[in-house]
Enzyme design. Sequence first.
Site, short mmCIF file in Angstrom:
data_model
loop_
_atom_site.label_atom_id
_atom_site.label_comp_id
_atom_site.label_asym_id
_atom_site.label_seq_id
_atom_site.Cartn_x
_atom_site.Cartn_y
_atom_site.Cartn_z
CG ASP A 117 -63.10 -22.46 -0.44
OD1 ASP A 117 -62.78 -22.29 -1.65
OD2 ASP A 117 -63.90 -21.72 0.15
CE1 TYR A 175 -75.02 -16.53 -7.53
CE2 TYR A 175 -77.01 -15.17 -7.52
CZ TYR A 175 -76.00 -15.85 -6.84
OH TYR A 175 -76.00 -15.85 -5.47
NE ARG A 227 -63.65 -15.71 -1.49
CZ ARG A 227 -63.22 -15.02 -2.53
NH1 ARG A 227 -62.22 -14.16 -2.38
NH2 ARG A 227 -63.78 -15.18 -3.72
CE LYS A 272 -76.14 -19.52 -5.59
NZ LYS A 272 -75.51 -20.37 -4.55
CB THR A 311 -69.60 -12.07 0.84
OG1 THR A 311 -70.13 -12.04 -0.49
CG2 THR A 311 -70.70 -12.41 1.83
CG ASP A 339 -63.01 -28.45 -7.98
OD1 ASP A 339 -64.18 -28.01 -8.07
OD2 ASP A 339 -62.22 -28.45 -8.94
#
Length: 251
Positions: A36, A159, A15, A163, A194, A62
């Site tokens: 996915d 997060y 997705r 990143k 998204t 995974d």
Amino acid sequence: MRLADKVALISGGARGMGAVEARMFAEEGAKVIFGDILDEEGQRVQAAIQEAGWLAEYVHLDVTQEESWRHAMDFVRSKYGELNILVNNAGIVPRYSSSNTMEGITEGAWDQVMSVNAKGVFLGTKFAIPLMRVAGGGSIVNISSGAAIAPSPETPASYSASKGAVRIFTKATAIQYAKENIRCNSVHPGIILTPMLQGAGADGANRVGRIPLGRVGTPEEIAYGVLYLASDEASFVTGSELIIDGGRTAQ
């Protein structure tokens, strides 16, 4: 076609940006394998691409598990014998809340984000390189984030850290494998519409106010950047950061 006869593997392709990348790559002539953990959604994406007449196959992947990456790469090896492109797209973001302050993040929550966003990129790269070597080179595109450059106050620290790890890991990979014609670059999306963003519960109105272009981005706008870095058009580009964020980090 910009990716004619290239073999491409995309993680997190069921997705959002990954699904758009999978379709765009297939339309540009690539033989696409995408993975996915969302099997039903992934199979629907596969069916839609195949019904349009393009080549794409879904595999369960995974990204936090070494054995799962081995399985995906074995599938690529048995089907095509080599790999030209890897897009490390899979990622998660914690739901935006007061618990995402530095003091509020639990050890388990930290480990989960780092495992998917950073470890997943490491494992994908590790297992892709031997197949790219067979092909005589390749392109790795890692999806990082604008948060790796300039986090917003409400961005979960886990997060941003994950990143940021992807950002520097990309450069290390680029330097180590340049002589083998394996390129590695990172893409840094801003606020993109998204399912992941919507699930995180971010305050859209507040965040849009920080974007000079005055709107959120689309998955297609990210996918076009990924397509460029994956293609031979970027043959002299490695260790670079492509920021696609409407100008947010330029301020």
